[in-house]
Design an enzyme around this catalytic site. Structure first.
Site, PDB file in Angstrom:
ATOM      1  N   ARG A 298      -1.313  -6.383  -8.069  1.00 27.27           N
ATOM      2  CA  ARG A 298      -0.240  -7.303  -7.721  1.00 27.27           C
ATOM      3  C   ARG A 298      -0.094  -8.433  -8.729  1.00 27.27           C
ATOM      4  NH1 ARG A 298      -2.572  -8.695  -1.926  1.00 27.27           N
ATOM      5  NH2 ARG A 298      -4.320  -8.805  -3.335  1.00 27.27           N
TER       6      ARG A 298
ATOM      7  N   HIS B  51       0.835  -1.203   0.000  1.00 31.62           N
ATOM      8  CA  HIS B  51       0.000   0.000   0.000  1.00 31.62           C
ATOM      9  C   HIS B  51       0.871   1.254   0.000  1.00 31.62           C
ATOM     10  CE1 HIS B  51      -3.115  -2.563   2.332  1.00 31.62           C
ATOM     11  NE2 HIS B  51      -3.613  -2.375   1.116  1.00 31.62           N
TER      12      HIS B  51
ATOM     13  N   SER C 253      -2.834  -7.724   2.989  1.00 32.00           N
ATOM     14  CA  SER C 253      -3.212  -7.565   4.395  1.00 32.00           C
ATOM     15  C   SER C 253      -3.605  -8.898   5.005  1.00 32.00           C
ATOM     16  CB  SER C 253      -4.357  -6.562   4.525  1.00 32.00           C
ATOM     17  OG  SER C 253      -3.916  -5.261   4.209  1.00 32.00           O
TER      18      SER C 253
ATOM     19  N   LYS D  75     -17.868  -6.884   8.452  1.00 30.20           N
ATOM     20  CA  LYS D  75     -16.513  -7.417   8.411  1.00 30.20           C
ATOM     21  C   LYS D  75     -15.880  -7.395   9.804  1.00 30.20           C
ATOM     22  CE  LYS D  75     -12.341  -7.061   5.616  1.00 30.20           C
ATOM     23  NZ  LYS D  75     -11.643  -6.351   4.562  1.00 30.20           N
TER      24      LYS D  75
END
Length: 152
Positions: free
Chosen positions: A90, A17, A127, A41
């Protein structure tokens, strides 16, 4: 003015990030790091911790600001007059997923998505991997900015 949103949950912020944000700074007049909140979440880090990690990481960067938001990212863009969404890629799976979101956002608004490829040295970091390393008492410090500290 070229204003971009960099959205995410940042649970926690990673070196990937940070790399995308720092490489985006010369491209935009302002980058707003937008911490999305999803009530459904379960986060490892509190919202306050996630925000603090980001603030400390970019404390010397005047072109960076931070907001917390719920709902659609394009609605936030409209509220704060941001005309770009900045995203990192990515791998090919990221591209396909992000492409669909970018097309949807473009169809629903005039907001453009700008993609930057992650640096080779951070392309494997996510993450979720960081959270797994933390849960298993691994060396998470290799994957995150110095501001990310786990309370033991």
């Amino acid at each position: 003015m070229r204003k971009a949103i960099f959205p995410g949950s940042f649970d926690p912020i990673t070196l990937g990030h940070e790399d995308i944000i720092r490489r985006g700074i010369p491209l935009f007049d302002e980058i707003v790091i937008a911490i999305g909140v999803n009530a459904d979440k379960k986060y490892m880090f509190s919202l306050e911790d996630r925000k603090r990690f980001i603030e400390e990481t970019f404390k010397n960067e005047p072109k960076i600001s931070i907001v917390v938001y719920e709902g659609l990212t394009i609605d936030l863009c409209k509220r704060i007059n941001a005309n770009f969404i900045l995203r990192g890629l990515r791998n090919p799976a990221d591209f396909e997923f992000e492409k669909a979101i970018a097309h949807t956002n473009r169809r629903m608004s005039k907001i453009e998505t700008v993609f930057l490829l992650t640096a080779a040295g951070t392309s494997y970091i996510s993450s979720s991997i960081v959270r797994d390393v933390i849960r298993n008492n691994g060396q998470y410090e290799l994957l995150v900015p110095e501001s990310v500290k786990v309370k033991k």
